[in-house]
Design a protein around this motif. Structure first.
Motif, PDB file in Angstrom:
ATOM      1  N   GLY A  48       1.095  -0.983   0.274  1.00 59.08           N
ATOM      2  CA  GLY A  48       0.257   0.045   0.145  1.00 59.08           C
ATOM      3  C   GLY A  48       0.626   1.168  -0.002  1.00 59.08           C
ATOM      4  O   GLY A  48       0.717   2.081  -0.764  1.00 59.08           O
ATOM      5  N   ALA A  52       0.596   3.991  -2.825  1.00 63.00           N
ATOM      6  CA  ALA A  52       0.931   5.375  -2.785  1.00 63.00           C
ATOM      7  C   ALA A  52       1.655   6.740  -2.873  1.00 63.00           C
ATOM      8  O   ALA A  52       1.376   7.064  -3.805  1.00 63.00           O
ATOM      9  CB  ALA A  52       0.709   5.751  -0.810  1.00 63.00           C
ATOM     10  N   ARG A  71      -3.880   4.262   2.314  1.00 63.03           N
ATOM     11  CA  ARG A  71      -3.377   3.404   1.803  1.00 63.03           C
ATOM     12  C   ARG A  71      -3.164   2.151   1.872  1.00 63.03           C
ATOM     13  O   ARG A  71      -3.380   0.817   1.818  1.00 63.03           O
ATOM     14  CB  ARG A  71      -2.261   3.920   0.592  1.00 63.03           C
ATOM     15  CG  ARG A  71      -2.406   4.453  -0.820  1.00 63.03           C
ATOM     16  CD  ARG A  71      -3.267   3.939  -1.909  1.00 63.03           C
ATOM     17  NE  ARG A  71      -4.432   5.336  -2.732  1.00 63.03           N
ATOM     18  CZ  ARG A  71      -5.323   4.857  -3.482  1.00 63.03           C
ATOM     19  NH1 ARG A  71      -5.832   3.550  -3.388  1.00 63.03           N
ATOM     20  NH2 ARG A  71      -5.639   6.120  -4.143  1.00 63.03           N
ATOM     21  N   SER A  75      -4.532  -1.408   2.616  1.00 67.56           N
ATOM     22  CA  SER A  75      -3.923  -2.505   1.781  1.00 67.56           C
ATOM     23  C   SER A  75      -4.007  -3.712   2.674  1.00 67.56           C
ATOM     24  O   SER A  75      -4.390  -4.881   2.514  1.00 67.56           O
ATOM     25  CB  SER A  75      -2.600  -2.474   1.130  1.00 67.56           C
ATOM     26  OG  SER A  75      -2.392  -1.688   0.164  1.00 67.56           O
ATOM     27  N   GLY A 152     -10.221   9.509  -0.995  1.00 68.38           N
ATOM     28  CA  GLY A 152     -10.362   8.488  -2.136  1.00 68.38           C
ATOM     29  C   GLY A 152     -11.725   8.741  -3.517  1.00 68.38           C
ATOM     30  O   GLY A 152     -11.244   8.782  -4.346  1.00 68.38           O
TER      31      GLY A 152
END
Length: 239
Positions: A48, A52, A71, A75, A152
């Motif tokens: 992640g 990112a 992120r 993950s 997001g």
């Protein structure tokens, strides 16, 4: 423009933010079953972090560490979700408690207490607390996913005739977030405080217990009770 991002290698990013990944991994592990391996969480978190780094744009306003944290958590949660770690009995008991809370609160017109829910389920208070403890790791996953999804959502905005719009599922998600926030505000003060200390201040259960003057086990019960109460009030948003 030549940015600092372009001068850093993946290895340098991993080295620089290794402690952030581990901090998030251990915080998440505290609410998961013992069968979940910390190394698996860390490995997923590193993936992640790298993702990112590849996608981060400093012009968006958020700091890289804030963006990367989201992120990284995402993950890790994806990794846990794929493992199907929650036994069916735990999920079944969780649904039964949420249903009992909903029925008691519908009848009484106020927040259901532990004793009232246990009595409604025809089980002892110790059995009820055991269910809460077992359910600790399953109940607020969707709550944390909601918190982590906020940054997001802007990546999926669509321009239509010069105006920004979003797909139907994002509009629905926004509606859920609003409803969830409203229901969190309606929680009993102690449950609301535990959620705030756990998710916003990132204290662990032992630290929260010290703040409240109760045992770590009691904090776990309060945490799960809040989750069950939220679940009982959000049935219209569940599949």
């Amino acid at each position: 423009m030549y940015t600092k991002k372009a001068t850093l290698s993946i290895d340098a990013i991993v080295l620089k933010y290794d402690s952030l990944v581990k901090k998030i991994a251990y915080h998440l592990l505290a609410r998961l079953p013992s069968s979940v391996d910390i190394d698996d969480l860390i490995q997923a978190g590193m993936m992640g972090l790298i993702e990112a780094y590849k996608r981060f744009e400093s012009t968006k306003g958020a700091s890289f560490e804030t963006y990367a944290g989201i992120r990284i958590r995402g993950s890790m949660m994806d990794e846990v979700r794929k493992s199907d770690w929650a036994p069916r009995s735990v999920r079944r008991n969780s649904r039964a408690v949420a249903s009992a809370i909903r029925e008691v609160e519908s009848f009484s017109g106020r927040e259901a207490t532990d004793l009232e829910v246990a009595s409604h389920m025809d089980i002892s208070i110790d059995e009820y607390h055991d269910i809460l403890h077992s359910s600790m790791s399953t109940q607020l996953f969707s709550y944390e996913e909601m918190l982590d999804s906020e940054t997001g959502s802007h990546e999926l905005d669509i321009k239509v005739d010069g105006h920004t719009s979003q797909p139907d599922h994002l509009v629905e998600e926004a509606g859920f977030q609003i409803h969830l926030a409203q229901e969190i505000e309606r929680l009993p003060e102690r449950e609301k405080l535990v959620l705030s200390l756990y998710y916003n201040d990132e204290l662990n259960l032992k630290e929260i217990g010290a703040v409240l003057g109760v045992s770590e086990s009691r904090v776990s019960q309060i945490h799960s009770q809040a989750a069950m109460r939220l679940r009982s009030r959000l049935t219209d948003w569940q599949d």
